[in-house]
Write a protein that holds these residues in place. Structure first.
Motif, PDB file in Angstrom:
ATOM      1  N   PRO A  52       4.709  -1.579  -2.312  1.00  0.00           N
ATOM      2  CA  PRO A  52       4.034  -2.019  -3.537  1.00  0.00           C
ATOM      3  C   PRO A  52       2.811  -2.886  -3.219  1.00  0.00           C
ATOM      4  CG  PRO A  52       6.004  -3.301  -3.169  1.00  0.00           C
ATOM      5  CD  PRO A  52       6.015  -2.212  -2.137  1.00  0.00           C
ATOM      6  N   THR A  59       3.344  -7.385  -9.120  1.00  0.00           N
ATOM      7  CA  THR A  59       3.588  -6.345  -8.129  1.00  0.00           C
ATOM      8  C   THR A  59       3.612  -4.995  -8.832  1.00  0.00           C
ATOM      9  OG1 THR A  59       4.905  -7.831  -6.747  1.00  0.00           O
ATOM     10  CG2 THR A  59       5.216  -5.466  -6.410  1.00  0.00           C
ATOM     11  N   SER A  61       3.387  -0.492  -8.149  1.00  0.00           N
ATOM     12  CA  SER A  61       3.488   0.609  -7.198  1.00  0.00           C
ATOM     13  C   SER A  61       2.668   1.797  -7.688  1.00  0.00           C
ATOM     14  CB  SER A  61       4.950   1.027  -7.025  1.00  0.00           C
ATOM     15  OG  SER A  61       5.037   2.240  -6.293  1.00  0.00           O
TER      16      SER A  61
END
Length: 350
Positions: A52, A59, A61
């Motif tokens: 990520p 965070t 991804s």
């Protein structure tokens, strides 16, 4: 953040390359299949979940990028299977919230319905789709899950678009290279214009059949006055006529037989275990069929063609490939000398 970004690009590009390389070595036919594309993109999505990107306290991804690419290369049921498989890793293994994936899934199904109908170049289409998708995705997260700053949203959109761009460049480059390799390998045994076997393929087929078959028939078929046709029209028209002739001849190949393009306007038909009488009748049927056919040199212009056919036949153990081919070639030249549009053969007494 920069290291995370580089890792995502590196992982995506190297994954695409490695997967294609392994599959090309294993079974080249599967590379263009929907199952291969789905497996590749699902694997990449899971790998991207493992790296990520961290920016300004959040965070995220880029797992969705391979799944977006998949829309252009697979079929809906594989896409939905990939969507479900990635969810298992996203929520159950990596512990991301299901709400985020729900937003993604809704947008993804919308993309599945729209993207296949866009006929632009794939790199431009998918890069544009990624920008729009990323904006909608990050707005959905901002509205329903967590407040995001403009900087966080900008970084998310810019990062995903950049990774998509480089991933698609690599993907398209690899596919182009593989197509060229496939064509190069096929050209060794296949005539590119007609997709028939070439002279090398013909030679290998005769080598196999002459020992395995009780009898072997060879028809050398040459288009009459083809140079005149090319001179009066164009080489493009000549290529079109060659392709039409190949299709016509292919319809006359008996079960077990094979058709080849030996050179410019010459074809060869090889048939195992066919009697001599039936071989001659086949030659006459081909000659008559060509004589009656209309061949298109343009959308509104047709011409008539004829062929000369030389017959070679092997029914005895001492008849070699060379002799059979020489007989057929001699008879073809005899047919040309005696007025063309005829089948010539050396009488065979059984």
């Amino acid at each position: 953040m920069l290291i995370d970004f580089v890792l995502n690009i590196s992982l995506t590009i190297s994954g695409i390359y490695l997967f294609h390389r392994l599959q090309y070595a294993e079974d080249r036919r599967l590379i263009d299949s929907g199952i291969f594309q789905a497996l590749l993109m699902t694997t990449l999505a899971v790998l991207l979940l493992m790296v990520p990107i961290h920016v300004s306290g959040i965070t995220f991804s880029l797992y969705f990028i391979p799944l977006l690419i998949l829309v252009k290369y697979s079929v809906p049921y594989y896409m939905l299977g990939s969507l479900a498989a990635v969810y298992l890793f996203h929520h159950l293994i990596f512990g991301y919230g299901w709400q985020v994936y729900l937003i993604f899934a809704v947008l993804y199904i919308f993309v599945m319905a729209i993207l296949p109908f866009l006929k632009f170049e794939k790199l431009r289409t998918l890069t544009s789709a990624c920008i729009i998708f990323s904006i909608l995705y990050v707005l959905g997260i901002n509205l329903f899950i967590s407040d995001l700053s403009l900087w966080q949203m900008f970084v998310f959109v810019a990062t995903s678009t950049t990774v998509m761009f480089f991933a698609m460049m690599m993907y398209e480059d690899i596919n182009t290279i593989l197509k060229l390799l496939k064509r190069y390998e096929e050209d060794e045994y296949k005539d590119y214009l007609t997709q028939l076997g070439n002279i090398k393929s013909f030679d290998e087929e005769v080598n196999i059949l002459i020992d395995e078959s009780e009898s072997l028939s060879l028809l050398l078929i040459d288009i009459d006055n083809f140079k005149v046709v090319n001179d009066e029209h164009s080489y493009k028209s000549g290529d079109a006529l060659i392709k039409q002739m190949a299709n016509l001849l292919d319809n006359h190949v008996p079960n077990g037989g094979s058709l080849f393009r030996n050179s410019g306007e010459e074809f060869a038909m090889v048939i195992p275990n066919l009697s001599f009488d039936k071989t001659v009748r086949l030659g006459e049927a081909i000659r008559n069929s060509v004589e009656r056919a209309n061949f298109h040199i343009s959308e509104d212009e047709t011409i008539r063609l004829t062929v000369s056919i030389g017959v070679g036949y092997k029914a005895e153990a001492d008849v070699t490939k060379g002799r059979m081919f020489t007989d057929a070639d001699d008879m073809l030249h005899a047919a040309k000398k005696q007025g063309q549009n005829r089948v010539m053969f050396i009488p065979y007494l059984s």
